[in-house]
Design a protein around this motif. Structure first.
Motif, mmCIF file in Angstrom:
data_model
loop_
_atom_site.group_PDB
_atom_site.id
_atom_site.type_symbol
_atom_site.label_atom_id
_atom_site.label_comp_id
_atom_site.label_asym_id
_atom_site.label_seq_id
_atom_site.Cartn_x
_atom_site.Cartn_y
_atom_site.Cartn_z
ATOM 1 N N VAL A 1 0.874 -1.167 0.000
ATOM 2 C CA VAL A 1 0.000 0.000 0.000
ATOM 3 C C VAL A 1 0.910 1.214 0.000
ATOM 4 O O VAL A 1 1.843 1.289 0.805
ATOM 5 C CB VAL A 1 -0.915 0.015 1.249
ATOM 6 C CG1 VAL A 1 -1.711 1.303 1.314
ATOM 7 C CG2 VAL A 1 -1.830 -1.192 1.245
ATOM 8 N N MET A 2 0.665 2.148 -0.904
ATOM 9 C CA MET A 2 1.500 3.340 -0.990
ATOM 10 C C MET A 2 0.688 4.564 -0.600
ATOM 11 O O MET A 2 -0.382 4.797 -1.166
ATOM 12 C CB MET A 2 2.059 3.493 -2.400
ATOM 13 C CG MET A 2 3.041 2.407 -2.750
ATOM 14 S SD MET A 2 3.741 2.587 -4.382
ATOM 15 C CE MET A 2 2.558 1.658 -5.340
ATOM 16 N N ASN A 3 1.202 5.295 0.360
ATOM 17 C CA ASN A 3 0.541 6.498 0.853
ATOM 18 C C ASN A 3 1.494 7.681 0.740
ATOM 19 O O ASN A 3 2.696 7.518 0.941
ATOM 20 C CB ASN A 3 0.147 6.340 2.322
ATOM 21 C CG ASN A 3 -0.864 5.244 2.527
ATOM 22 O OD1 ASN A 3 -1.871 5.201 1.852
ATOM 23 N ND2 ASN A 3 -0.581 4.347 3.457
ATOM 24 N N PRO A 4 0.953 8.863 0.471
ATOM 25 C CA PRO A 4 1.818 10.056 0.498
ATOM 26 C C PRO A 4 2.263 10.322 1.929
ATOM 27 O O PRO A 4 1.709 9.768 2.884
ATOM 28 C CB PRO A 4 0.917 11.166 -0.022
ATOM 29 C CG PRO A 4 -0.466 10.678 0.192
ATOM 30 C CD PRO A 4 -0.424 9.181 0.151
ATOM 31 N N LEU A 5 3.263 11.164 2.074
ATOM 32 C CA LEU A 5 3.702 11.558 3.408
ATOM 33 C C LEU A 5 2.565 12.257 4.129
ATOM 34 O O LEU A 5 1.573 12.651 3.509
ATOM 35 C CB LEU A 5 4.918 12.480 3.315
ATOM 36 C CG LEU A 5 6.182 11.851 2.713
ATOM 37 C CD1 LEU A 5 7.276 12.906 2.622
ATOM 38 C CD2 LEU A 5 6.651 10.666 3.531
ATOM 39 N N GLU A 6 2.712 12.422 5.429
ATOM 40 C CA GLU A 6 1.664 13.042 6.236
ATOM 41 C C GLU A 6 1.193 14.355 5.633
ATOM 42 O O GLU A 6 1.977 15.112 5.071
ATOM 43 C CB GLU A 6 2.179 13.310 7.644
ATOM 44 C CG GLU A 6 2.413 12.072 8.462
ATOM 45 C CD GLU A 6 2.908 12.403 9.854
ATOM 46 O OE1 GLU A 6 2.818 13.565 10.281
ATOM 47 O OE2 GLU A 6 3.389 11.480 10.505
ATOM 48 N N GLN A 7 -0.098 14.611 5.801
ATOM 49 C CA GLN A 7 -0.700 15.852 5.315
ATOM 50 C C GLN A 7 0.023 17.046 5.935
ATOM 51 O O GLN A 7 0.313 17.049 7.112
ATOM 52 C CB GLN A 7 -2.190 15.873 5.682
ATOM 53 C CG GLN A 7 -2.991 16.894 4.953
ATOM 54 C CD GLN A 7 -3.245 16.502 3.500
ATOM 55 O OE1 GLN A 7 -2.388 15.979 2.824
ATOM 56 N NE2 GLN A 7 -4.437 16.770 3.030
ATOM 57 N N GLY A 8 0.344 18.021 5.146
ATOM 58 C CA GLY A 8 1.007 19.215 5.635
ATOM 59 C C GLY A 8 2.526 19.104 5.665
ATOM 60 O O GLY A 8 3.210 20.046 6.027
ATOM 61 N N SER A 9 3.067 17.954 5.267
ATOM 62 C CA SER A 9 4.514 17.787 5.242
ATOM 63 C C SER A 9 5.114 18.663 4.152
ATOM 64 O O SER A 9 4.574 18.766 3.054
ATOM 65 C CB SER A 9 4.880 16.321 4.982
ATOM 66 O OG SER A 9 6.270 16.179 4.849
ATOM 67 N N GLU A 10 6.219 19.292 4.466
ATOM 68 C CA GLU A 10 6.928 20.125 3.487
ATOM 69 C C GLU A 10 7.719 19.275 2.499
ATOM 70 O O GLU A 10 8.127 19.755 1.460
ATOM 71 C CB GLU A 10 7.878 21.094 4.208
ATOM 72 C CG GLU A 10 7.157 22.131 5.044
ATOM 73 C CD GLU A 10 6.388 23.122 4.187
ATOM 74 O OE1 GLU A 10 6.917 23.548 3.151
ATOM 75 O OE2 GLU A 10 5.242 23.441 4.559
ATOM 76 N N ASN A 11 7.928 18.009 2.847
ATOM 77 C CA ASN A 11 8.748 17.122 2.028
ATOM 78 C C ASN A 11 7.906 16.388 0.997
ATOM 79 O O ASN A 11 6.692 16.314 1.094
ATOM 80 C CB ASN A 11 9.492 16.138 2.916
ATOM 81 C CG ASN A 11 10.392 16.845 3.906
ATOM 82 O OD1 ASN A 11 10.914 17.920 3.607
ATOM 83 N ND2 ASN A 11 10.566 16.273 5.067
ATOM 84 N N ILE A 12 8.582 15.829 0.030
ATOM 85 C CA ILE A 12 7.952 15.081 -1.049
ATOM 86 C C ILE A 12 8.298 13.616 -0.825
ATOM 87 O O ILE A 12 9.439 13.291 -0.503
ATOM 88 C CB ILE A 12 8.502 15.560 -2.411
ATOM 89 C CG1 ILE A 12 8.234 17.058 -2.577
ATOM 90 C CG2 ILE A 12 7.924 14.759 -3.560
ATOM 91 C CD1 ILE A 12 9.122 17.723 -3.591
#
Length: 98
Positions: free
Chosen positions: A43-54
């Protein structure tokens, strides 16, 4: 479960369009490497919401062994290093297994 995190810190001031393009590149590299190397459901998820990183967090249903962890880490590290050099981007991918 094991988590593999790929995180890129924006040190060059990418604009929103470039950030979105890089996020899609990360997703494609991660999916391709998982299919070629581990052949595991993920399962692939983006980094936490509001993270400045990619980046992205991969979540595996069963634990990865040391050999699998090393293989995916090395493959992603090499792929991103090459991509950043070819694109003349002064960025670095941080890959960690949890």
């Amino acid at each position: 479960m094991n988590y593999v995190t790929v995180e890129i810190i924006d040190t060059v001031g990418l604009n929103p369009r470039e950030r979105k393009m890089l996020q899609n590149t990360v997703l494609n590299f991660v999916a391709m490497n998982n299919a070629l190397i581990l052949k595991e459901d993920v399962v692939m998820n983006p980094l936490e919401q509001g993270s400045e990183n990619i980046g992205i967090v991969m979540v595996y249903a069963k634990p990865l062994n040391d050999e699998q962890s090393e293989a995916i880490t090395q493959a992603l590290s090499k792929r991103f290093t090459t991509y950043f050099k070819m694109s003349e981007l002064d960025l670095e991918a941080h890959i960690s297994v949890h």
